[in-house]
Design a protein around this motif. Structure first.
Motif, mmCIF file in Angstrom:
data_model
loop_
_atom_site.group_PDB
_atom_site.id
_atom_site.type_symbol
_atom_site.label_atom_id
_atom_site.label_comp_id
_atom_site.label_asym_id
_atom_site.label_seq_id
_atom_site.Cartn_x
_atom_site.Cartn_y
_atom_site.Cartn_z
ATOM 1 N N ALA A 67 0.868 -1.174 0.000
ATOM 2 C CA ALA A 67 0.000 0.000 0.000
ATOM 3 C C ALA A 67 0.901 1.219 0.000
ATOM 4 O O ALA A 67 1.581 1.505 0.977
ATOM 5 N N MET A 68 0.906 1.941 -1.114
ATOM 6 C CA MET A 68 1.826 3.061 -1.285
ATOM 7 C C MET A 68 1.101 4.363 -1.027
ATOM 8 O O MET A 68 0.139 4.698 -1.716
ATOM 9 N N GLY A 69 1.555 5.090 -0.050
ATOM 10 C CA GLY A 69 1.003 6.403 0.238
ATOM 11 C C GLY A 69 -0.009 6.387 1.363
ATOM 12 O O GLY A 69 -0.546 5.343 1.747
ATOM 13 N N ALA A 70 -0.283 7.572 1.883
ATOM 14 C CA ALA A 70 -1.217 7.702 2.996
ATOM 15 C C ALA A 70 -2.635 7.345 2.578
ATOM 16 O O ALA A 70 -3.395 6.784 3.367
ATOM 17 N N CYS A 71 -3.009 7.654 1.340
ATOM 18 C CA CYS A 71 -4.382 7.379 0.899
ATOM 19 C C CYS A 71 -4.652 5.879 0.799
ATOM 20 O O CYS A 71 -5.712 5.411 1.210
ATOM 21 N N ALA A 72 -3.710 5.140 0.241
ATOM 22 C CA ALA A 72 -3.905 3.690 0.131
ATOM 23 C C ALA A 72 -3.817 3.029 1.503
ATOM 24 O O ALA A 72 -4.498 2.034 1.762
ATOM 25 N N SER A 73 -3.010 3.582 2.391
ATOM 26 C CA SER A 73 -2.831 2.973 3.707
ATOM 27 C C SER A 73 -3.986 3.252 4.650
ATOM 28 O O SER A 73 -4.426 2.356 5.375
ATOM 29 N N SER A 74 -4.478 4.514 4.645
ATOM 30 C CA SER A 74 -5.490 4.871 5.649
ATOM 31 C C SER A 74 -6.541 5.855 5.156
ATOM 32 O O SER A 74 -7.282 6.398 5.967
ATOM 33 N N GLY A 75 -6.601 6.110 3.887
ATOM 34 C CA GLY A 75 -7.547 7.098 3.382
ATOM 35 C C GLY A 75 -6.967 8.484 3.307
ATOM 36 O O GLY A 75 -7.526 9.363 2.666
ATOM 37 N N ALA A 100 5.399 -15.718 5.798
ATOM 38 C CA ALA A 100 4.276 -16.002 4.905
ATOM 39 C C ALA A 100 3.627 -14.704 4.440
ATOM 40 O O ALA A 100 3.691 -13.683 5.130
ATOM 41 N N PRO A 101 2.985 -14.716 3.262
ATOM 42 C CA PRO A 101 2.262 -13.520 2.804
ATOM 43 C C PRO A 101 1.164 -13.143 3.796
ATOM 44 O O PRO A 101 0.674 -13.974 4.557
ATOM 45 N N ALA A 102 0.749 -11.885 3.749
ATOM 46 C CA ALA A 102 -0.217 -11.362 4.719
ATOM 47 C C ALA A 102 -1.548 -12.101 4.663
ATOM 48 O O ALA A 102 -2.199 -12.268 5.684
ATOM 49 N N TYR A 103 -1.959 -12.569 3.490
ATOM 50 C CA TYR A 103 -3.253 -13.250 3.411
ATOM 51 C C TYR A 103 -3.221 -14.595 4.138
ATOM 52 O O TYR A 103 -4.262 -15.090 4.552
ATOM 53 N N GLU A 104 -2.051 -15.184 4.303
ATOM 54 C CA GLU A 104 -1.958 -16.422 5.062
ATOM 55 C C GLU A 104 -1.915 -16.157 6.570
ATOM 56 O O GLU A 104 -2.379 -16.966 7.366
ATOM 57 N N ILE A 105 -1.371 -15.023 6.951
ATOM 58 C CA ILE A 105 -1.242 -14.693 8.372
ATOM 59 C C ILE A 105 -2.542 -14.124 8.924
ATOM 60 O O ILE A 105 -3.061 -14.588 9.939
ATOM 61 N N ARG A 106 -3.077 -13.100 8.240
ATOM 62 C CA ARG A 106 -4.252 -12.392 8.755
ATOM 63 C C ARG A 106 -5.538 -12.755 8.037
ATOM 64 O O ARG A 106 -6.604 -12.443 8.492
ATOM 65 N N GLY A 109 -8.417 2.855 3.768
ATOM 66 C CA GLY A 109 -7.386 1.826 3.882
ATOM 67 C C GLY A 109 -7.687 0.653 2.977
ATOM 68 O O GLY A 109 -8.752 0.052 3.052
ATOM 69 N N VAL A 110 -6.724 0.327 2.122
ATOM 70 C CA VAL A 110 -6.918 -0.760 1.164
ATOM 71 C C VAL A 110 -6.888 -2.126 1.853
ATOM 72 O O VAL A 110 -7.338 -3.119 1.292
ATOM 73 N N ASP A 111 -6.407 -2.155 3.101
ATOM 74 C CA ASP A 111 -6.377 -3.427 3.825
ATOM 75 C C ASP A 111 -7.762 -3.899 4.228
ATOM 76 O O ASP A 111 -7.902 -4.987 4.780
ATOM 77 N N LYS A 112 -8.784 -3.121 3.945
ATOM 78 C CA LYS A 112 -10.151 -3.570 4.193
ATOM 79 C C LYS A 112 -10.634 -4.556 3.125
ATOM 80 O O LYS A 112 -11.585 -5.294 3.350
ATOM 81 N N ILE A 113 -9.952 -4.568 1.957
ATOM 82 C CA ILE A 113 -10.375 -5.488 0.891
ATOM 83 C C ILE A 113 -9.280 -6.456 0.466
ATOM 84 O O ILE A 113 -9.578 -7.509 -0.086
ATOM 85 N N VAL A 114 -8.012 -6.129 0.700
ATOM 86 C CA VAL A 114 -6.905 -7.049 0.405
ATOM 87 C C VAL A 114 -5.942 -7.042 1.590
ATOM 88 O O VAL A 114 -5.874 -6.065 2.336
ATOM 89 N N ALA A 115 -5.217 -8.122 1.756
ATOM 90 C CA ALA A 115 -4.241 -8.209 2.844
ATOM 91 C C ALA A 115 -2.954 -7.502 2.427
ATOM 92 O O ALA A 115 -2.361 -7.841 1.412
#
Length: 194
Positions: free
Chosen positions: A128-136, A184-190, A147-153
């Motif tokens: 997630a590059m930048g403040a917008c992708a990370s947290s809006g 492990a990739p984030a989708y396997e962990i979280r 935050g893009v982590d709401k739809i992808v790990a």
């Protein structure tokens, strides 16, 4: 019973005249080679696979705003991420294993982003590059995904508004370190939000 360690090439069964001469010392090749078995780096298949994956990351671009300009500049001669094995920006998610989300993600773009993420082959990683992708970022409203982590790990967050190309290169290097360490990739962990 103690096994005698082989010291010279003659001990391995080579039968050349020079090797069979009893008073002849080791040749130049033997002196340079030294203890070959001690100098060989032994590894596991898993470590070799992690090393190969870390040194051959193929990013897929998902540039949405000003961060995308900074992301595009990392393939230029000044920053040249080809040095780190991430040189080929893929235009197809089926050929990429790293998704760089750069910029603000509107709710309308969430479904296409998730579709691209689902089409990528595993193992896959996300930056997630930048403040917008990370947290809006500064867009705390109903239209922008917070935050893009709401739809992808997300594996790596690169801070900044927009972050400089050096920061993205640093993020890629940190991701490579995680991959090579066997994390492990984030989708396997979280897991991934559905």
């Amino acid at each position: 019973m103690a096994v005698r360690k082989k010291q010279r090439l003659a001990d391995y069964g080579l039968n050349s005249e020079r090797l069979l001469m009893p008073k002849k010392g080791p040749g130049v090749f033997e002196e340079e080679l030294g203890e070959l078995e001690d100098k060989l780096m032994l590894t596991t298949v898993a470590k070799a696979v992690h090393w190969a994956q870390g040194n051959s990351i193929w990013p897929d671009t998902f540039g949405l705003a000003c961060c995308a300009i900074e992301m595009m500049s990392i393939v230029s001669s000044r920053y040249d991420i080809a040095r780190f094995g991430a040189e080929v920006f893929r235009s197809s998610p089926r050929q990429a294993d790293l998704l760089i989300v750069s910029g603000r993600v509107a709710h309308k773009m969430a479904a296409p982003l998730r579709q691209i993420y689902d089409q990528m082959l595993e193992p896959k990683w996300v930056i997630a590059m930048g403040a917008c992708a990370s947290s809006g970022g500064m867009f705390n409203n109903y239209a922008i995904l917070q935050g893009v982590d709401k739809i992808v790990a997300v594996d790596i967050h690169v801070p900044g508004c927009p972050p400089r190309p050096e920061a993205l290169v640093e993020g890629i290097i940190r991701l490579q370190e995680k991959i090579k360490a066997g994390v492990a990739p984030a989708y396997e962990i979280r897991g991934v939000a559905s």
